[in-house]
Design a protein around this motif. Structure first.
Motif, PDB file in Angstrom:
ATOM      1  N   VAL A   1      15.394  96.795  -4.098  1.00 57.86           N
ATOM      2  CA  VAL A   1      14.169  96.568  -3.339  1.00 57.86           C
ATOM      3  C   VAL A   1      14.487  96.302  -1.872  1.00 57.86           C
ATOM      4  O   VAL A   1      13.975  96.967  -0.986  1.00 57.86           O
ATOM      5  CB  VAL A   1      13.346  95.407  -3.938  1.00 57.86           C
ATOM      6  CG1 VAL A   1      12.116  95.117  -3.114  1.00 57.86           C
ATOM      7  CG2 VAL A   1      12.963  95.721  -5.381  1.00 57.86           C
ATOM      8  N   CYS A   2      15.384  95.329  -1.611  1.00 52.82           N
ATOM      9  CA  CYS A   2      15.682  94.975  -0.215  1.00 52.82           C
ATOM     10  C   CYS A   2      16.990  95.576   0.290  1.00 52.82           C
ATOM     11  O   CYS A   2      17.231  95.600   1.492  1.00 52.82           O
ATOM     12  CB  CYS A   2      15.720  93.454  -0.051  1.00 52.82           C
ATOM     13  SG  CYS A   2      17.096  92.626  -0.890  1.00 52.82           S
TER      14      CYS A   2
ATOM     15  N   ASP B   1      15.380  93.225 -13.802  1.00 50.15           N
ATOM     16  CA  ASP B   1      14.731  94.525 -13.956  1.00 50.15           C
ATOM     17  C   ASP B   1      13.643  94.648 -12.895  1.00 50.15           C
ATOM     18  O   ASP B   1      12.736  93.817 -12.844  1.00 50.15           O
ATOM     19  CB  ASP B   1      14.121  94.624 -15.345  1.00 50.15           C
ATOM     20  CG  ASP B   1      13.478  95.962 -15.624  1.00 50.15           C
ATOM     21  OD1 ASP B   1      13.548  96.857 -14.753  1.00 50.15           O
ATOM     22  OD2 ASP B   1      12.902  96.111 -16.709  1.00 50.15           O
ATOM     23  N   PRO B   2      13.701  95.648 -12.012  1.00 51.33           N
ATOM     24  CA  PRO B   2      12.732  95.749 -10.926  1.00 51.33           C
ATOM     25  C   PRO B   2      11.408  96.411 -11.294  1.00 51.33           C
ATOM     26  O   PRO B   2      10.548  96.560 -10.435  1.00 51.33           O
ATOM     27  CB  PRO B   2      13.473  96.598  -9.897  1.00 51.33           C
ATOM     28  CG  PRO B   2      14.327  97.482 -10.723  1.00 51.33           C
ATOM     29  CD  PRO B   2      14.759  96.641 -11.891  1.00 51.33           C
TER      30      PRO B   2
ATOM     31  N   LYS C   1      26.734 100.689 -12.934  1.00 50.18           N
ATOM     32  CA  LYS C   1      25.780 100.980 -14.002  1.00 50.18           C
ATOM     33  C   LYS C   1      24.690 101.867 -13.463  1.00 50.18           C
ATOM     34  O   LYS C   1      24.499 101.970 -12.258  1.00 50.18           O
ATOM     35  CB  LYS C   1      25.220  99.703 -14.603  1.00 50.18           C
ATOM     36  CG  LYS C   1      24.557  98.761 -13.648  1.00 50.18           C
ATOM     37  CD  LYS C   1      23.999  97.591 -14.415  1.00 50.18           C
ATOM     38  CE  LYS C   1      24.044  96.339 -13.602  1.00 50.18           C
ATOM     39  NZ  LYS C   1      23.521  95.215 -14.296  1.00 50.18           N
ATOM     40  N   SER C   2      23.946 102.496 -14.341  1.00 48.19           N
ATOM     41  CA  SER C   2      22.960 103.477 -13.896  1.00 48.19           C
ATOM     42  C   SER C   2      21.583 102.874 -13.657  1.00 48.19           C
ATOM     43  O   SER C   2      20.759 103.489 -13.005  1.00 48.19           O
ATOM     44  CB  SER C   2      22.856 104.602 -14.923  1.00 48.19           C
ATOM     45  OG  SER C   2      22.498 104.076 -16.168  1.00 48.19           O
ATOM     46  N   GLU C   3      21.293 101.679 -14.171  1.00 50.86           N
ATOM     47  CA  GLU C   3      19.974 101.092 -13.981  1.00 50.86           C
ATOM     48  C   GLU C   3      19.928 100.298 -12.679  1.00 50.86           C
ATOM     49  O   GLU C   3      20.814  99.514 -12.405  1.00 50.86           O
ATOM     50  CB  GLU C   3      19.614 100.133 -15.121  1.00 50.86           C
ATOM     51  CG  GLU C   3      19.694 100.723 -16.493  1.00 50.86           C
ATOM     52  CD  GLU C   3      21.049 100.530 -17.123  1.00 50.86           C
ATOM     53  OE1 GLU C   3      21.735  99.547 -16.801  1.00 50.86           O
ATOM     54  OE2 GLU C   3      21.438 101.373 -17.924  1.00 50.86           O
ATOM     55  N   PRO C   4      18.880 100.491 -11.880  1.00 44.84           N
ATOM     56  CA  PRO C   4      18.749  99.682 -10.667  1.00 44.84           C
ATOM     57  C   PRO C   4      18.423  98.236 -11.025  1.00 44.84           C
ATOM     58  O   PRO C   4      17.788  97.972 -12.051  1.00 44.84           O
ATOM     59  CB  PRO C   4      17.590 100.349  -9.926  1.00 44.84           C
ATOM     60  CG  PRO C   4      16.827 101.086 -10.960  1.00 44.84           C
ATOM     61  CD  PRO C   4      17.803 101.468 -12.026  1.00 44.84           C
ATOM     62  N   VAL C   5      18.846  97.311 -10.198  1.00 44.50           N
ATOM     63  CA  VAL C   5      18.559  95.889 -10.388  1.00 44.50           C
ATOM     64  C   VAL C   5      18.068  95.310  -9.067  1.00 44.50           C
ATOM     65  O   VAL C   5      18.317  95.862  -8.004  1.00 44.50           O
ATOM     66  CB  VAL C   5      19.799  95.106 -10.882  1.00 44.50           C
ATOM     67  CG1 VAL C   5      20.192  95.523 -12.289  1.00 44.50           C
ATOM     68  CG2 VAL C   5      20.972  95.268  -9.929  1.00 44.50           C
ATOM     69  N   CYS C   6      17.354  94.194  -9.158  1.00 48.43           N
ATOM     70  CA  CYS C   6      16.899  93.523  -7.940  1.00 48.43           C
ATOM     71  C   CYS C   6      17.400  92.082  -7.930  1.00 48.43           C
ATOM     72  O   CYS C   6      17.708  91.516  -8.976  1.00 48.43           O
ATOM     73  CB  CYS C   6      15.380  93.583  -7.811  1.00 48.43           C
ATOM     74  SG  CYS C   6      14.481  92.595  -8.995  1.00 48.43           S
TER      75      CYS C   6
ATOM     76  N   HIS D   1       8.301  89.888  -5.103  1.00 48.32           N
ATOM     77  CA  HIS D   1       7.690  91.213  -5.178  1.00 48.32           C
ATOM     78  C   HIS D   1       7.442  91.702  -6.608  1.00 48.32           C
ATOM     79  O   HIS D   1       6.363  92.198  -6.911  1.00 48.32           O
ATOM     80  CB  HIS D   1       8.561  92.242  -4.442  1.00 48.32           C
ATOM     81  CG  HIS D   1       8.826  91.868  -3.015  1.00 48.32           C
ATOM     82  ND1 HIS D   1       7.852  91.879  -2.049  1.00 48.32           N
ATOM     83  CD2 HIS D   1       9.959  91.459  -2.404  1.00 48.32           C
ATOM     84  CE1 HIS D   1       8.363  91.498  -0.899  1.00 48.32           C
ATOM     85  NE2 HIS D   1       9.647  91.239  -1.084  1.00 48.32           N
ATOM     86  N   VAL D   2       8.456  91.606  -7.468  1.00 50.58           N
ATOM     87  CA  VAL D   2       8.366  92.203  -8.807  1.00 50.58           C
ATOM     88  C   VAL D   2       7.378  91.444  -9.698  1.00 50.58           C
ATOM     89  O   VAL D   2       6.475  92.050 -10.287  1.00 50.58           O
ATOM     90  CB  VAL D   2       9.758  92.279  -9.476  1.00 50.58           C
ATOM     91  CG1 VAL D   2       9.646  92.778 -10.900  1.00 50.58           C
ATOM     92  CG2 VAL D   2      10.678  93.180  -8.660  1.00 50.58           C
ATOM     93  N   LEU D   3       7.526  90.128  -9.799  1.00 50.26           N
ATOM     94  CA  LEU D   3       6.634  89.366 -10.671  1.00 50.26           C
ATOM     95  C   LEU D   3       5.168  89.440 -10.223  1.00 50.26           C
ATOM     96  O   LEU D   3       4.289  89.642 -11.066  1.00 50.26           O
ATOM     97  CB  LEU D   3       7.107  87.920 -10.793  1.00 50.26           C
ATOM     98  CG  LEU D   3       8.442  87.758 -11.523  1.00 50.26           C
ATOM     99  CD1 LEU D   3       8.857  86.300 -11.556  1.00 50.26           C
ATOM    100  CD2 LEU D   3       8.402  88.330 -12.921  1.00 50.26           C
ATOM    101  N   PRO D   4       4.871  89.323  -8.912  1.00 50.48           N
ATOM    102  CA  PRO D   4       3.470  89.508  -8.511  1.00 50.48           C
ATOM    103  C   PRO D   4       2.927  90.903  -8.842  1.00 50.48           C
ATOM    104  O   PRO D   4       1.762  91.039  -9.214  1.00 50.48           O
ATOM    105  CB  PRO D   4       3.505  89.279  -6.994  1.00 50.48           C
ATOM    106  CG  PRO D   4       4.665  88.366  -6.783  1.00 50.48           C
ATOM    107  CD  PRO D   4       5.673  88.815  -7.800  1.00 50.48           C
TER     108      PRO D   4
END
Length: 71
Positions: free
Chosen positions: A14-15, A25-26, A44-49, A57-60
């Motif tokens: 994200v940033c 998990d974003p 790893k292949s999965e993006p993370v935040c 940002h993600v929870l809202p």
């Protein structure tokens, strides 16, 4: 006996900042600025935040999706 381990270094999708830890998990904000940086930093292949982006940002965004799906 307490085991110490080194936390992995990741890049927030994200940033774009580097952080230590497993990340979050974003979804639904799967923003990938540069996938090669994420893959190099996290191996790893999965993006993370990072925790900050997760809280700010993600929870809202998830709560907003929940609100819109209830009405």
């Amino acid at each position: 006996m307490r085991y110490e381990y080194e936390k992995p270094t990741n890049v927030c999708c994200v940033c774009g900042r580097k952080f230590k830890g497993w990340g979050n998990d974003p979804w639904p904000l799967d923003i990938i600025k540069d996938e090669t940086d994420i893959l190099k930093a996290a191996d790893k292949s999965e993006p993370v935040c990072c925790d900050e982006c997760n809280m700010d940002h993600v929870l809202p965004a998830r709560l907003k999706l929940l609100e819109t799906s209830l009405y």
